[in-house]
Design an enzyme around this catalytic site. Structure first.
Site, PDB file in Angstrom:
ATOM      1  N   HIS A  55      32.650  23.411  32.773  1.00 47.51           N
ATOM      2  CA  HIS A  55      31.257  23.312  33.245  1.00 47.51           C
ATOM      3  C   HIS A  55      31.150  23.723  34.717  1.00 47.51           C
ATOM      4  O   HIS A  55      31.549  22.984  35.615  1.00 47.51           O
ATOM      5  CB  HIS A  55      30.747  21.876  33.083  1.00 47.51           C
ATOM      6  CG  HIS A  55      29.285  21.715  33.388  1.00 47.51           C
ATOM      7  ND1 HIS A  55      28.377  21.274  32.447  1.00 47.51           N
ATOM      8  CD2 HIS A  55      28.567  21.942  34.512  1.00 47.51           C
ATOM      9  CE1 HIS A  55      27.179  21.229  32.993  1.00 47.51           C
ATOM     10  NE2 HIS A  55      27.270  21.634  34.252  1.00 47.51           N
ATOM     11  N   HIS A  57      28.561  26.357  37.533  1.00 48.90           N
ATOM     12  CA  HIS A  57      27.410  27.256  37.719  1.00 48.90           C
ATOM     13  C   HIS A  57      27.867  28.399  38.615  1.00 48.90           C
ATOM     14  O   HIS A  57      27.765  28.306  39.847  1.00 48.90           O
ATOM     15  CB  HIS A  57      26.248  26.490  38.355  1.00 48.90           C
ATOM     16  CG  HIS A  57      25.751  25.363  37.514  1.00 48.90           C
ATOM     17  ND1 HIS A  57      24.565  25.423  36.814  1.00 48.90           N
ATOM     18  CD2 HIS A  57      26.302  24.158  37.217  1.00 48.90           C
ATOM     19  CE1 HIS A  57      24.409  24.282  36.132  1.00 48.90           C
ATOM     20  NE2 HIS A  57      25.443  23.502  36.368  1.00 48.90           N
ATOM     21  N   GLN A 150      17.192  26.019  34.211  1.00 41.13           N
ATOM     22  CA  GLN A 150      17.249  25.059  35.326  1.00 41.13           C
ATOM     23  C   GLN A 150      15.923  24.335  35.575  1.00 41.13           C
ATOM     24  O   GLN A 150      15.899  23.157  35.891  1.00 41.13           O
ATOM     25  CB  GLN A 150      17.666  25.801  36.608  1.00 41.13           C
ATOM     26  CG  GLN A 150      17.644  24.990  37.888  1.00 41.13           C
ATOM     27  CD  GLN A 150      18.855  24.094  38.043  1.00 41.13           C
ATOM     28  OE1 GLN A 150      19.943  24.562  38.352  1.00 41.13           O
ATOM     29  NE2 GLN A 150      18.676  22.813  37.813  1.00 41.13           N
ATOM     30  N   HIS A 208      22.373  20.210  29.725  1.00 44.94           N
ATOM     31  CA  HIS A 208      22.396  19.303  30.880  1.00 44.94           C
ATOM     32  C   HIS A 208      21.582  18.097  30.439  1.00 44.94           C
ATOM     33  O   HIS A 208      20.356  18.135  30.435  1.00 44.94           O
ATOM     34  CB  HIS A 208      21.759  19.967  32.102  1.00 44.94           C
ATOM     35  CG  HIS A 208      22.701  20.815  32.868  1.00 44.94           C
ATOM     36  ND1 HIS A 208      23.256  21.942  32.332  1.00 44.94           N
ATOM     37  CD2 HIS A 208      23.211  20.682  34.117  1.00 44.94           C
ATOM     38  CE1 HIS A 208      24.070  22.475  33.234  1.00 44.94           C
ATOM     39  NE2 HIS A 208      24.066  21.732  34.323  1.00 44.94           N
ATOM     40  N   GLU A 211      20.934  13.996  33.329  1.00 47.89           N
ATOM     41  CA  GLU A 211      21.634  13.965  34.622  1.00 47.89           C
ATOM     42  C   GLU A 211      20.711  13.311  35.645  1.00 47.89           C
ATOM     43  O   GLU A 211      20.128  13.957  36.513  1.00 47.89           O
ATOM     44  CB  GLU A 211      22.034  15.375  35.077  1.00 47.89           C
ATOM     45  CG  GLU A 211      22.963  15.327  36.286  1.00 47.89           C
ATOM     46  CD  GLU A 211      23.316  16.694  36.830  1.00 47.89           C
ATOM     47  OE1 GLU A 211      22.760  17.708  36.358  1.00 47.89           O
ATOM     48  OE2 GLU A 211      24.166  16.760  37.745  1.00 47.89           O
ATOM     49  N   ASP A 307      31.513  21.704  38.028  1.00 47.63           N
ATOM     50  CA  ASP A 307      30.051  21.794  38.105  1.00 47.63           C
ATOM     51  C   ASP A 307      29.570  22.739  39.198  1.00 47.63           C
ATOM     52  O   ASP A 307      28.836  23.673  38.924  1.00 47.63           O
ATOM     53  CB  ASP A 307      29.435  20.403  38.271  1.00 47.63           C
ATOM     54  CG  ASP A 307      27.955  20.356  37.903  1.00 47.63           C
ATOM     55  OD1 ASP A 307      27.465  21.336  37.319  1.00 47.63           O
ATOM     56  OD2 ASP A 307      27.305  19.340  38.194  1.00 47.63           O
ATOM     57  N   TRP A 313      24.168  21.988  45.463  1.00 45.61           N
ATOM     58  CA  TRP A 313      24.376  20.661  44.872  1.00 45.61           C
ATOM     59  C   TRP A 313      25.690  20.017  45.309  1.00 45.61           C
ATOM     60  O   TRP A 313      25.913  18.842  45.085  1.00 45.61           O
ATOM     61  CB  TRP A 313      24.348  20.756  43.339  1.00 45.61           C
ATOM     62  CG  TRP A 313      22.990  21.112  42.851  1.00 45.61           C
ATOM     63  CD1 TRP A 313      21.964  20.258  42.593  1.00 45.61           C
ATOM     64  CD2 TRP A 313      22.481  22.427  42.595  1.00 45.61           C
ATOM     65  NE1 TRP A 313      20.859  20.950  42.199  1.00 45.61           N
ATOM     66  CE2 TRP A 313      21.146  22.288  42.188  1.00 45.61           C
ATOM     67  CE3 TRP A 313      23.025  23.715  42.680  1.00 45.61           C
ATOM     68  CZ2 TRP A 313      20.343  23.375  41.862  1.00 45.61           C
ATOM     69  CZ3 TRP A 313      22.221  24.797  42.345  1.00 45.61           C
ATOM     70  CH2 TRP A 313      20.901  24.625  41.944  1.00 45.61           C
TER      71      TRP A 313
HETATM   72 FE   FE2 Z   1      25.675  21.326  35.784  1.00 48.76          FE
END
Ligand code: FE2
Length: 411
Positions: A55, A57, A150, A208, A211, A307, A313
């Site tokens: 996982h 991005h 997203q 997702h 979260e 992630d 993030w």
């Molecule tokens: Fe994610």
């Protein structure tokens, strides 16, 4: 080629691996070298199947602070920062950053990546660039692409169409983000849509899912029910599921039956979620990591992902999954001897099940010669000592190599 003196997957006896034309043709103790056969003697190091990033991005990686830093450290400010960066996306920008990230991963023994790619972009710039790179990099890195909405499927203009367009372009998996949709109804219908799309195009699903620290976020039950009813079962993955941390135990007990029936996989991202979650708690502060220990004990497949690497993030990251496992074991309180010894499974065999890599993923005669060698005798030591990746061999080709880190006390 003969790779000598390896402890394969924490085995106690040393073995050799013979590789011919990219395939493992023999595994055994003290194999006799053939005339003219090339050899590499590791003298007692750990061999594992290659690590898997289940996982990440890649489209956002290596962009932290550009154009603005995420000051609050929350997921939602991250989404706002990314909306600003997204305006500047070009194909070349994505290609350059993804190329760098893939090389970081390769150096850390990773040979498979599942990346989520934001499709709430009318131009689908990142999707186009990453699909292109998936093909170009195929010999050195396997990349699986999730079409990831997203900013929502139902809550973003043309969200459904953009998601379907990305799937038709060649994405491997369908994503969703139920907790970000405007309403609970949108959340449920977005999941119904994502699962139906996966069925229509014969794709995997990776959502997702919840979260958020809101204990009322219940996307997981809907996703598990759809996975069960549609028969997609283990083709479906619930990523993050941080709200599950906050569910009451009576609800989790009931939910666990559905999760087991559904056969879905889970991906937890301990590094990023301990950073992002619990941000509006005072004290005590929740860790915000899903119930990895309980899911594992219930026989549910769980893997770990990074992630985010240096993006809106998460302001750190060097593409090593060792940090993810190390922190994950701490926050999930899985620090028993066997837990530590076997924890490589979170970034290898368990992740392989999530990615549906099949039988060819293991160090076995007849399989492609894909394995890594770490500078330790077993994974307990490798994790504790942050052992270097000495070799990463993919289908018989050495795609990365390293040397042991050197430090010495001068007394
Ligand atoms: Fe994610």
């Amino acid at each position: 080629m003969l790779f000598r003196n390896l402890y394969i997957e924490n085995a106690e006896k040393l073995q050799d691996i013979r590789v011919e034309e990219g395939v493992i043709t023999e595994i055994g103790e003290a194999l006799l070298p053939r005339e003219g056969e090339e050899q590499q003697d590791f003298g007692g190091k750990l061999a594992l199947p290659p690590f898997i990033e289940s996982h990440v991005h890649l489209d956002t990686c290596l962009t932290a602070g550009d154009p603005v830093w995420n000051q609050s450290g929350t997921l939602f400010e991250g989404i706002e920062c990314w909306a600003k960066r997204k305006e500047k996306l070009t194909r070349q920008d994505v290609r350059e950053r993804v190329g760098r990230a893939v090389r970081l991963y390769a150096m850390n023994g990773i040979q498979h990546i599942r990346t989520h790619v934001d499709v709430t972009d009318p131009k689908l710039t990142a999707m186009e660039a990453i699909l292109e790179m998936r093909e170009e990099l195929r010999d050195v890195m396997d990349i699986q692409v999730v079409a990831f909405p997203q900013e929502g499927i139902e809550s973003y203009p043309n969200g459904r169409k953009l998601l379907e367009d990305a799937v038709r372009m060649g994405a491997d998996c369908v994503g969703a983000i139920p907790h970000y949709e405007f309403t609970r109804e949108y959340s449920v219908s977005s999941l119904n849509y994502a699962v139906a799309l996966a069925e229509k195009y014969d794709k995997l699903v990776d959502v997702h899912c919840d979260e958020i620290d809101d204990e009322a976020s219940r996307g997981l039950e809907t996703l598990a029910a759809r996975a069960y009813e549609s028969g997609l079962t283990d083709r479906v993955t619930a990523s993050h599921t941080t709200a599950m941390h906050s569910y009451n135990n009576a609800y989790v007990q009931r939910l666990m039956r559905l999760i087991q029936l559904s056969g879905i996989n889970f991906v937890s991202n301990p590094l990023v979620n301990t950073h992002l979650q619990g941000r509006i708690d005072t004290y005590p502060k929740r860790r915000g990591v899903t119930r990895v220990k309980e899911l594992t004990q219930a026989g549910v497949n769980v893997s770990f992902g990074h992630d985010d690497i240096f993006d809106p993030w998460y302001p750190m990251g060097t593409g090593t999954l060792r940090d993810v496992v190390f922190l994950g074991l701490h926050v999930c309180q899985m620090m028993g001897y066997e837990d530590i010894m076997n924890s490589y499974r979170f970034i290898s065999t368990n992740a392989a099940r999530t990615l549906h890599l099949g039988e060819s993923y293991s160090i076995r005669v007849g399989n492609p010669a894909s394995f890594i060698v770490l500078d330790a005798k077993n994974y307990y030591d490798a994790l504790n000592q942050n052992a270097a990746v000495l070799l990463s061999c993919k289908g018989g080709r050495v795609v990365a190599q390293g040397v042991p880190g050197k430090k010495e006390a001068l007394f």
